[in-house]
Design a protein around this motif. Structure first.
Motif, PDB file in Angstrom:
ATOM      1  N   ARG A 108     -26.084 181.356 -10.627  1.00 40.79           N
ATOM      2  CA  ARG A 108     -27.288 181.795  -9.910  1.00 40.79           C
ATOM      3  C   ARG A 108     -28.059 180.609  -9.341  1.00 40.79           C
ATOM      4  O   ARG A 108     -28.596 180.683  -8.237  1.00 40.79           O
ATOM      5  N   LEU A 109     -28.114 179.531 -10.093  1.00 38.76           N
ATOM      6  CA  LEU A 109     -28.801 178.343  -9.603  1.00 38.76           C
ATOM      7  C   LEU A 109     -28.064 177.756  -8.393  1.00 38.76           C
ATOM      8  O   LEU A 109     -28.688 177.350  -7.414  1.00 38.76           O
ATOM      9  N   SER A 110     -26.750 177.760  -8.438  1.00 42.12           N
ATOM     10  CA  SER A 110     -25.960 177.292  -7.289  1.00 42.12           C
ATOM     11  C   SER A 110     -26.189 178.197  -6.084  1.00 42.12           C
ATOM     12  O   SER A 110     -26.316 177.712  -4.953  1.00 42.12           O
ATOM     13  N   VAL A 111     -26.247 179.498  -6.322  1.00 46.68           N
ATOM     14  CA  VAL A 111     -26.508 180.454  -5.245  1.00 46.68           C
ATOM     15  C   VAL A 111     -27.870 180.164  -4.626  1.00 46.68           C
ATOM     16  O   VAL A 111     -28.014 180.126  -3.396  1.00 46.68           O
ATOM     17  N   ALA A 112     -28.882 179.943  -5.457  1.00 46.34           N
ATOM     18  CA  ALA A 112     -30.227 179.643  -4.951  1.00 46.34           C
ATOM     19  C   ALA A 112     -30.212 178.380  -4.100  1.00 46.34           C
ATOM     20  O   ALA A 112     -30.851 178.323  -3.039  1.00 46.34           O
ATOM     21  N   GLN A 113     -29.490 177.384  -4.542  1.00 41.03           N
ATOM     22  CA  GLN A 113     -29.412 176.123  -3.803  1.00 41.03           C
ATOM     23  C   GLN A 113     -28.769 176.345  -2.431  1.00 41.03           C
ATOM     24  O   GLN A 113     -29.265 175.858  -1.420  1.00 41.03           O
ATOM     25  N   LEU A 114     -27.693 177.110  -2.409  1.00 36.62           N
ATOM     26  CA  LEU A 114     -27.005 177.371  -1.142  1.00 36.62           C
ATOM     27  C   LEU A 114     -27.846 178.252  -0.217  1.00 36.62           C
ATOM     28  O   LEU A 114     -27.871 178.036   1.002  1.00 36.62           O
ATOM     29  N   LEU A 115     -28.544 179.241  -0.786  1.00 33.31           N
ATOM     30  CA  LEU A 115     -29.444 180.070   0.022  1.00 33.31           C
ATOM     31  C   LEU A 115     -30.543 179.215   0.647  1.00 33.31           C
ATOM     32  O   LEU A 115     -30.874 179.390   1.818  1.00 33.31           O
ATOM     33  N   SER A 116     -31.082 178.287  -0.129  1.00 31.05           N
ATOM     34  CA  SER A 116     -32.164 177.434   0.389  1.00 31.05           C
ATOM     35  C   SER A 116     -31.658 176.504   1.487  1.00 31.05           C
ATOM     36  O   SER A 116     -32.442 176.024   2.295  1.00 31.05           O
ATOM     37  N   GLN A 117     -30.352 176.278   1.522  1.00 32.77           N
ATOM     38  CA  GLN A 117     -29.750 175.459   2.578  1.00 32.77           C
ATOM     39  C   GLN A 117     -29.381 176.297   3.804  1.00 32.77           C
ATOM     40  O   GLN A 117     -28.843 175.781   4.784  1.00 32.77           O
ATOM     41  N   GLY A 118     -29.649 177.611   3.717  1.00 33.19           N
ATOM     42  CA  GLY A 118     -29.380 178.496   4.850  1.00 33.19           C
ATOM     43  C   GLY A 118     -27.965 178.994   4.969  1.00 33.19           C
ATOM     44  O   GLY A 118     -27.569 179.512   6.016  1.00 33.19           O
ATOM     45  N   VAL A 139     -30.657 186.990  -6.244  1.00 35.41           N
ATOM     46  CA  VAL A 139     -31.177 185.617  -6.222  1.00 35.41           C
ATOM     47  C   VAL A 139     -32.041 185.416  -4.980  1.00 35.41           C
ATOM     48  O   VAL A 139     -33.117 184.820  -5.052  1.00 35.41           O
ATOM     49  N   SER A 140     -31.597 185.930  -3.848  1.00 32.52           N
ATOM     50  CA  SER A 140     -32.358 185.812  -2.617  1.00 32.52           C
ATOM     51  C   SER A 140     -33.725 186.481  -2.763  1.00 32.52           C
ATOM     52  O   SER A 140     -34.746 185.912  -2.359  1.00 32.52           O
ATOM     53  N   LYS A 141     -33.740 187.649  -3.348  1.00 30.08           N
ATOM     54  CA  LYS A 141     -35.007 188.364  -3.553  1.00 30.08           C
ATOM     55  C   LYS A 141     -35.934 187.553  -4.460  1.00 30.08           C
ATOM     56  O   LYS A 141     -37.123 187.392  -4.171  1.00 30.08           O
ATOM     57  N   ALA A 142     -35.389 187.020  -5.543  1.00 31.46           N
ATOM     58  CA  ALA A 142     -36.205 186.214  -6.468  1.00 31.46           C
ATOM     59  C   ALA A 142     -36.669 184.925  -5.801  1.00 31.46           C
ATOM     60  O   ALA A 142     -37.809 184.489  -5.996  1.00 31.46           O
ATOM     61  N   LEU A 143     -35.818 184.339  -4.999  1.00 31.14           N
ATOM     62  CA  LEU A 143     -36.161 183.099  -4.302  1.00 31.14           C
ATOM     63  C   LEU A 143     -37.311 183.333  -3.317  1.00 31.14           C
ATOM     64  O   LEU A 143     -38.211 182.503  -3.184  1.00 31.14           O
ATOM     65  N   ASN A 144     -37.280 184.471  -2.651  1.00 35.54           N
ATOM     66  CA  ASN A 144     -38.283 184.761  -1.623  1.00 35.54           C
ATOM     67  C   ASN A 144     -39.531 185.474  -2.144  1.00 35.54           C
ATOM     68  O   ASN A 144     -40.608 185.295  -1.593  1.00 35.54           O
ATOM     69  N   TYR A 145     -39.367 186.288  -3.190  1.00 37.48           N
ATOM     70  CA  TYR A 145     -40.494 187.116  -3.644  1.00 37.48           C
ATOM     71  C   TYR A 145     -40.773 187.003  -5.134  1.00 37.48           C
ATOM     72  O   TYR A 145     -41.634 187.709  -5.639  1.00 37.48           O
TER      73      TYR A 145
END
Length: 105
Positions: free
Chosen positions: A44-54, A74-80
């Protein structure tokens, strides 16, 4: 979420925040969590990192092996969410506060 922050959770937070040796922390994590839980949490942390990189979901799924559902969560948690992923990403990017103020001179 306030119901989640129990005395037991506070105790866990106290222990985790006091540990600064990675090997000791790993030993605790290995005792607390199953192998699957460690892998899924790390993923999940890797997913968050990749999402933040677009990166797009398809690329993230290919790179990490995460399901579309996990990536969406993860995207939902990252954004909201409550900002925990952002704080973790700051640590990984060298911007984490470990008692130091950035260029406070």
């Amino acid at each position: 979420m306030s119901n989640l922050r129990t005395q037991e959770v506070e105790m866990l937070l106290e222990v985790l925040s006091a540990m600064d040796d990675k090997d000791q922390l790993y030993a605790l994590i290995e005792d607390l969590f199953t192998i699957r839980e460690i892998k899924e949490t790390s993923q999940r942390l890797s997913v968050a990192q990749l999402l933040s990189q677009g990166k797009p979901y398809t690329a993230i799924a290919e790179i990490t092996g995460a399901s579309a559902t996990t990536i969406a969560r993860v995207s939902k948690a990252l954004n909201y969410g409550s900002g925990g992923y952002r704080l973790a990403l700051d640590v990984l990017n060298g911007k984490g506060s470990q008692g130091d103020e950035p260029d406070a001179e």
